[in-house]
Scaffold this motif. Structure first.
Motif, PDB file in Angstrom:
ATOM      1  N   SER A 110       0.809  -1.221   0.000  1.00  0.00           N
ATOM      2  CA  SER A 110       0.000   0.000   0.000  1.00  0.00           C
ATOM      3  C   SER A 110       0.840   1.268   0.000  1.00  0.00           C
ATOM      4  CB  SER A 110      -0.929   0.028   1.221  1.00  0.00           C
ATOM      5  OG  SER A 110      -1.847  -1.041   1.191  1.00  0.00           O
ATOM      6  N   PHE A 111       2.045   1.191   0.543  1.00  0.00           N
ATOM      7  CA  PHE A 111       2.874   2.387   0.726  1.00  0.00           C
ATOM      8  C   PHE A 111       4.064   2.309  -0.220  1.00  0.00           C
ATOM      9  CE2 PHE A 111       1.130   1.029   4.912  1.00  0.00           C
ATOM     10  CZ  PHE A 111       0.014   1.858   4.851  1.00  0.00           C
ATOM     11  N   LYS A 112       4.315   3.392  -0.933  1.00  0.00           N
ATOM     12  CA  LYS A 112       5.229   3.334  -2.069  1.00  0.00           C
ATOM     13  C   LYS A 112       6.557   4.052  -1.848  1.00  0.00           C
ATOM     14  CE  LYS A 112       1.897   1.159  -4.099  1.00  0.00           C
ATOM     15  NZ  LYS A 112       1.961  -0.314  -4.158  1.00  0.00           N
ATOM     16  N   THR A 113       6.594   5.066  -0.986  1.00  0.00           N
ATOM     17  CA  THR A 113       7.825   5.844  -0.863  1.00  0.00           C
ATOM     18  C   THR A 113       8.744   5.244   0.193  1.00  0.00           C
ATOM     19  OG1 THR A 113       7.039   7.355   0.872  1.00  0.00           O
ATOM     20  CG2 THR A 113       6.492   7.914  -1.425  1.00  0.00           C
ATOM     21  N   PHE A 114      10.035   5.519   0.031  1.00  0.00           N
ATOM     22  CA  PHE A 114      11.006   5.037   1.009  1.00  0.00           C
ATOM     23  C   PHE A 114      10.726   5.636   2.384  1.00  0.00           C
ATOM     24  CE2 PHE A 114      15.047   5.714   3.278  1.00  0.00           C
ATOM     25  CZ  PHE A 114      15.440   4.391   3.441  1.00  0.00           C
ATOM     26  N   GLU A 115      10.335   6.894   2.423  1.00  0.00           N
ATOM     27  CA  GLU A 115      10.075   7.553   3.701  1.00  0.00           C
ATOM     28  C   GLU A 115       8.932   6.873   4.445  1.00  0.00           C
ATOM     29  OE1 GLU A 115      12.612   9.809   1.337  1.00  0.00           O
ATOM     30  OE2 GLU A 115      10.590   9.116   0.798  1.00  0.00           O
ATOM     31  N   GLU A 116       7.866   6.531   3.731  1.00  0.00           N
ATOM     32  CA  GLU A 116       6.750   5.824   4.357  1.00  0.00           C
ATOM     33  C   GLU A 116       7.180   4.442   4.848  1.00  0.00           C
ATOM     34  OE1 GLU A 116       2.878   7.520   1.882  1.00  0.00           O
ATOM     35  OE2 GLU A 116       4.077   5.896   1.034  1.00  0.00           O
ATOM     36  N   ARG A 117       7.828   3.712   4.002  1.00  0.00           N
ATOM     37  CA  ARG A 117       8.146   2.327   4.308  1.00  0.00           C
ATOM     38  C   ARG A 117       9.225   2.181   5.385  1.00  0.00           C
ATOM     39  NH1 ARG A 117       8.320  -0.928  -1.363  1.00  0.00           N
ATOM     40  NH2 ARG A 117       8.804  -2.612   0.120  1.00  0.00           N
ATOM     41  N   SER A 118      10.077   3.183   5.515  1.00  0.00           N
ATOM     42  CA  SER A 118      11.166   3.103   6.496  1.00  0.00           C
ATOM     43  C   SER A 118      10.855   3.800   7.818  1.00  0.00           C
ATOM     44  CB  SER A 118      12.451   3.695   5.919  1.00  0.00           C
ATOM     45  OG  SER A 118      12.307   5.089   5.672  1.00  0.00           O
ATOM     46  N   GLU A 119       9.735   4.515   7.904  1.00  0.00           N
ATOM     47  CA  GLU A 119       9.443   5.298   9.106  1.00  0.00           C
ATOM     48  C   GLU A 119       9.443   4.426  10.357  1.00  0.00           C
ATOM     49  OE1 GLU A 119       5.695   7.816  10.887  1.00  0.00           O
ATOM     50  OE2 GLU A 119       6.363   8.319   8.850  1.00  0.00           O
ATOM     51  N   VAL A 120       8.877   3.240  10.269  1.00  0.00           N
ATOM     52  CA  VAL A 120       8.767   2.364  11.436  1.00  0.00           C
ATOM     53  C   VAL A 120      10.135   1.927  11.957  1.00  0.00           C
ATOM     54  CG1 VAL A 120       8.602   0.251  10.051  1.00  0.00           C
ATOM     55  CG2 VAL A 120       7.562   0.327  12.317  1.00  0.00           C
ATOM     56  N   LEU A 121      11.147   1.943  11.107  1.00  0.00           N
ATOM     57  CA  LEU A 121      12.473   1.472  11.510  1.00  0.00           C
ATOM     58  C   LEU A 121      13.135   2.403  12.517  1.00  0.00           C
ATOM     59  CD1 LEU A 121      13.829   0.440   7.978  1.00  0.00           C
ATOM     60  CD2 LEU A 121      12.665  -1.004   9.672  1.00  0.00           C
ATOM     61  N   HIS A 122      12.643   3.633  12.613  1.00  0.00           N
ATOM     62  CA  HIS A 122      13.303   4.624  13.453  1.00  0.00           C
ATOM     63  C   HIS A 122      12.734   4.689  14.870  1.00  0.00           C
ATOM     64  CE1 HIS A 122      15.823   6.332  10.256  1.00  0.00           C
ATOM     65  NE2 HIS A 122      14.819   5.967   9.478  1.00  0.00           N
ATOM     66  N   ILE A 123      11.804   3.813  15.187  1.00  0.00           N
ATOM     67  CA  ILE A 123      11.314   3.744  16.563  1.00  0.00           C
ATOM     68  C   ILE A 123      12.460   3.287  17.461  1.00  0.00           C
ATOM     69  CG2 ILE A 123       9.714   2.584  18.133  1.00  0.00           C
ATOM     70  CD1 ILE A 123       7.801   2.307  15.746  1.00  0.00           C
ATOM     71  N   ASP A 124      12.645   3.974  18.568  1.00  0.00           N
ATOM     72  CA  ASP A 124      13.776   3.668  19.451  1.00  0.00           C
ATOM     73  C   ASP A 124      13.266   3.388  20.858  1.00  0.00           C
ATOM     74  OD1 ASP A 124      16.387   3.218  20.115  1.00  0.00           O
ATOM     75  OD2 ASP A 124      17.099   5.223  19.605  1.00  0.00           O
ATOM     76  N   GLY A 125      14.191   3.119  21.756  1.00  0.00           N
ATOM     77  CA  GLY A 125      13.811   2.861  23.138  1.00  0.00           C
ATOM     78  C   GLY A 125      13.274   1.457  23.312  1.00  0.00           C
ATOM     79  N   SER A 126      12.416   1.288  24.312  1.00  0.00           N
ATOM     80  CA  SER A 126      11.907  -0.042  24.637  1.00  0.00           C
ATOM     81  C   SER A 126      11.017  -0.619  23.544  1.00  0.00           C
ATOM     82  CB  SER A 126      11.128   0.002  25.958  1.00  0.00           C
ATOM     83  OG  SER A 126      10.012   0.866  25.849  1.00  0.00           O
ATOM     84  N   ALA A 127      10.475   0.242  22.669  1.00  0.00           N
ATOM     85  CA  ALA A 127       9.611  -0.219  21.586  1.00  0.00           C
ATOM     86  C   ALA A 127      10.373  -0.483  20.287  1.00  0.00           C
ATOM     87  CB  ALA A 127       8.500   0.800  21.323  1.00  0.00           C
ATOM     88  N   LYS A 128      11.672  -0.368  20.297  1.00  0.00           N
ATOM     89  CA  LYS A 128      12.467  -0.558  19.077  1.00  0.00           C
ATOM     90  C   LYS A 128      12.253  -1.962  18.516  1.00  0.00           C
ATOM     91  CE  LYS A 128      17.290  -0.853  17.487  1.00  0.00           C
ATOM     92  NZ  LYS A 128      17.175   0.017  16.302  1.00  0.00           N
TER      93      LYS A 128
END
Length: 292
Positions: free
Chosen positions: A99-117
């Motif tokens: 559903s999501f086509k851009t690199f920014e959309e698809r990679s956003e989840v990778l930048h979650i940090d901390g205990s939820a990483k």
């Protein structure tokens, strides 16, 4: 006379990793009321599946209306709740191009940090047609996502729907774009991709890098058959409502995530195959112990 070498029996193989794909991007509660949509529902399902033997959770996010979302803020709520419910489990997020086509959309989840990483993230190794839409994964997109995962210390969950995808994965490994560890999901039976047969699963596993960890999944009615072949072949399994909504091929009995996990765990124990603990799954995939 030297006695013949003892052949390893199934009970001596590595313990079975059960990877539960709880939600996906397509199923709705209209399709199956058991599909978990909200963060609380996903966490509750994860806890129930962990009690049945699941140690890896492949997670997708939905917004308040049930529509798939790439937003890190939604994923973070899910990851936090699942981590609280299953402190030792391995959490994997999606970078799907369905559903999501851009690199920014698809990679956003990778930048979650901390205990939820997240510790792992899906990486589909090529483009494919699903029955009603395409998932487009250009070589540049795959390479950029792989590199971003590497930079952030996230292990790719390498998704393979066809032999060409596996060939491309080996190419990226040779180029050090995917330095390892290498965990492959082999997904068979989706219309438009490799059909779910013992021969096709054998061809895929034979082409894997020697050190790879692999799990097999069947789409729809093929889920249990592919899971069973993986159990008795020394591989691991992916199972869940993302891939299959029913307990039977005639589509008469709706499944739940815990019931699907329970069925494959029962099969494994009947075949004298131990179920991996979270610590054993981490060791097999070569993931570090949890730091939370």
């Amino acid at each position: 006379m030297t006695p013949p070498a003892k052949r390893p029996c199934l009970s001596e193989q590595v313990p079975l990793i059960i990877n539960a794909c709880l939600t996906g991007m397509v199923p709705t509660k209209r399709d199956n009321p058991g599909v978990p949509i909200s963060p609380d529902e996903i966490a509750d399902d994860a806890a129930a599946c962990a009690a049945e033997g699941a140690t890896v959770f492949h997670l997708h996010a939905r917004d308040a209306s049930g529509v798939p979302t790439y937003k890190a803020e939604v994923y973070e709520r899910i990851l936090t709740k699942v981590r609280r419910a299953c402190p030792e489990a391995i959490l994997c997020v999606s970078t799907s191009g369905r559903s999501f086509k851009t690199f920014e959309e698809r990679s956003e989840v990778l930048h979650i940090d901390g205990s939820a990483k997240p510790e792992m993230a899906s990486l589909t190794l090529g483009s494919l047609n699903f029955p009603k839409q395409a998932s487009v994964n250009e070589p540049e997109m795959i390479t950029r996502l792989a590199s971003r995962m590497g930079d952030l210390g996230i292990v790719p969950e390498l998704e393979v729907f066809d032999l060409g995808m596996l060939d491309f994965g080996r190419y990226l490994i040779g180029k050090q774009v995917l330095p390892g560890p290498h965990y492959f999901n082999l997904l068979l039976g989706s219309l438009g991709t490799l059909s779910a047969t013992p021969l096709h699963l054998a061809l895929l596993t034979n082409a894997l890098p020697a050190e790879a960890t692999w799990a097999a999944a069947g789409i729809g009615r093929y889920q249990f058959a592919m899971n069973a072949l993986a159990v008795v072949s020394g591989g691991h399994v992916r199972v869940g409502l993302e891939d299959n909504l029913y307990m039977d091929g005639d589509k008469r009995q709706l499944a739940t995530n815990p019931s699907l996990v329970r069925r494959v765990a029962t099969l494994a124990r009947s075949a004298e195959r131990a179920i991996a603990t979270p610590a054993e799954a981490r060791q097999l995939i070569r993931l570090a112990p949890p730091t939370h």
